[in-house]
Design a protein around this motif. Structure first.
Motif, PDB file in Angstrom:
ATOM      1  N   THR A 100       0.819  -1.218   0.000  1.00 50.88           N
ATOM      2  CA  THR A 100       0.000   0.000   0.000  1.00 50.88           C
ATOM      3  C   THR A 100       0.851   1.265   0.000  1.00 50.88           C
ATOM      4  O   THR A 100       0.565   2.217  -0.738  1.00 50.88           O
ATOM      5  N   ARG A 127       2.392   1.816  -3.333  1.00 52.30           N
ATOM      6  CA  ARG A 127       1.375   2.254  -4.299  1.00 52.30           C
ATOM      7  C   ARG A 127       1.007   3.717  -4.072  1.00 52.30           C
ATOM      8  O   ARG A 127       0.820   4.476  -5.027  1.00 52.30           O
ATOM      9  N   VAL A 144      -4.031  -8.586  -7.812  1.00 60.94           N
ATOM     10  CA  VAL A 144      -5.455  -8.734  -8.143  1.00 60.94           C
ATOM     11  C   VAL A 144      -5.741  -8.129  -9.518  1.00 60.94           C
ATOM     12  O   VAL A 144      -6.481  -8.706 -10.321  1.00 60.94           O
ATOM     13  N   LEU A 148     -13.649  -8.123   1.694  1.00 61.83           N
ATOM     14  CA  LEU A 148     -13.266  -7.418   0.468  1.00 61.83           C
ATOM     15  C   LEU A 148     -13.060  -8.417  -0.676  1.00 61.83           C
ATOM     16  O   LEU A 148     -13.473  -8.166  -1.813  1.00 61.83           O
ATOM     17  N   VAL A 153     -14.811  -8.444  -4.249  1.00 60.61           N
ATOM     18  CA  VAL A 153     -14.055  -8.483  -5.513  1.00 60.61           C
ATOM     19  C   VAL A 153     -14.576  -9.618  -6.396  1.00 60.61           C
ATOM     20  O   VAL A 153     -14.821  -9.436  -7.597  1.00 60.61           O
ATOM     21  N   LEU A 157      -7.218   2.694   2.439  1.00 66.12           N
ATOM     22  CA  LEU A 157      -6.380   2.909   1.262  1.00 66.12           C
ATOM     23  C   LEU A 157      -6.103   1.586   0.538  1.00 66.12           C
ATOM     24  O   LEU A 157      -6.181   1.495  -0.687  1.00 66.12           O
ATOM     25  N   THR A 158      -5.804   0.560   1.315  1.00 64.63           N
ATOM     26  CA  THR A 158      -5.533  -0.746   0.731  1.00 64.63           C
ATOM     27  C   THR A 158      -6.756  -1.243  -0.040  1.00 64.63           C
ATOM     28  O   THR A 158      -6.646  -1.757  -1.161  1.00 64.63           O
ATOM     29  N   GLU A 159      -7.915  -1.062   0.553  1.00 67.38           N
ATOM     30  CA  GLU A 159      -9.154  -1.487  -0.118  1.00 67.38           C
ATOM     31  C   GLU A 159      -9.351  -0.709  -1.419  1.00 67.38           C
ATOM     32  O   GLU A 159      -9.723  -1.280  -2.441  1.00 67.38           O
ATOM     33  N   ARG A 160      -9.081   0.579  -1.349  1.00 79.57           N
ATOM     34  CA  ARG A 160      -9.271   1.408  -2.547  1.00 79.57           C
ATOM     35  C   ARG A 160      -8.378   0.939  -3.685  1.00 79.57           C
ATOM     36  O   ARG A 160      -8.790   0.850  -4.828  1.00 79.57           O
ATOM     37  N   PHE A 161      -7.130   0.619  -3.341  1.00 82.35           N
ATOM     38  CA  PHE A 161      -6.194   0.167  -4.377  1.00 82.35           C
ATOM     39  C   PHE A 161      -6.649  -1.161  -4.996  1.00 82.35           C
ATOM     40  O   PHE A 161      -6.524  -1.368  -6.208  1.00 82.35           O
ATOM     41  N   LEU A 197      -9.740  -2.286  -5.192  1.00 85.11           N
ATOM     42  CA  LEU A 197     -10.914  -2.024  -6.034  1.00 85.11           C
ATOM     43  C   LEU A 197     -10.506  -1.324  -7.339  1.00 85.11           C
ATOM     44  O   LEU A 197     -11.084  -1.569  -8.399  1.00 85.11           O
TER      45      LEU A 197
END
Lengths: 171, 65
Positions: free
Chosen positions: A107, A110, A124, A160, A164, B48-52, B54
């Motif tokens: 994260t 990124r 992913v 999550l 997905v 933030l991790t979830e947003r990335f 998605l």
């Protein structure tokens, strides 16, 4: 489709995570669908330490690259986000190749990439892209996504991952 | 008030933390570890991790190359 047109002209710079996670899921071949995959020296050493078979499995596509210089802005951003040497070198390579894309599951890396205007995606994204590119069926990708907790070291919150999978199933 | 925990960390990291303390850059190894953890949690927020992830799904399904 990938078969008829060949890989798109995307230069990928890989961080260690996606190389390891895709290999754990036995789908490293998905990286054949990019024009080139550069692996910075520090990332290469990290993968070699954790999962050397990933490097052997894709030796025809992965290109080991020594990163000579890192500019001050990049070093500052790397310090703010506490990036590892591999992540730092990967971002440095991306900044040297303006149309490149970073592959990372971290994260902070990124977030740093976004702040440096570097395009970035993770494991992913590569899995789901295989549907659009025609290298895997939707059903195959859904099975791979379901297998992430058991077969890979990529940690995703179960709720999550379910969301997905639902999104991918919907198309 | 802090909470005591037991954790294994690489020897090299502990040595570096001790050096910071010895050289006067930090109050204690505890404070170095706590600050490192705080910074990690800030830069790895769940949202933030979830947003990335998605974003990855949207790119995977509908991205243009």
């Amino acid at each position: 489709m990938a078969g008829s047109e060949g890989p798109p002209d995307i230069l990928v710079v890989a961080d260690a995570g996606p190389l390891i996670h895709l290999d754990e899921l036995a789908v490293l071949d998905l990286l054949h669908d990019f024009r080139r995959v550069l692996v910075p020296e520090a990332v290469w050493e990290e993968v070699e330490g954790h999962r050397p078979e990933a490097l052997r499995a894709l030796s025809d596509v992965l290109q080991r690259v020594t990163v000579a210089t890192q500019d001050a802005a990049l070093l500052s951003v790397s310090q703010v986000y506490m990036l590892h040497a591999g992540e730092r070198e990967a971002l440095a390579l991306c900044s040297q190749h303006p149309r490149s894309m970073l592959l990372s599951d971290d994260t902070a890396a990124r977030l740093a990439a976004v702040n440096l205007n570097v395009s970035v995606h993770g494991t992913v994204g590569v899995l789901v892209r295989a549907i659009r590119r025609g290298t895997r069926s939707r059903a195959e990708v859904i099975e791979l996504l379901k297998a992430i907790p058991a077969r890979s070291s990529l940690h995703i919150k179960p709720a999550l991952l379910d969301a997905v999978i639902g999104e991918v199933a919907k198309g | 008030m802090g909470v005591a925990i037991q954790a294994e960390i690489p020897e090299r990291l502990l040595q570096q933390a001790r050096l910071l303390v010895e050289h006067g850059w930090a109050e204690s190894v505890d404070s170095v570890l706590s600050e490192a953890l705080r910074r990690y949690l800030e830069s790895h927020s769940e949202q933030l991790t979830e947003r990335f992830i998605l974003d990855d799904v949207a790119w995977g399904l509908h991205g243009r190359e």
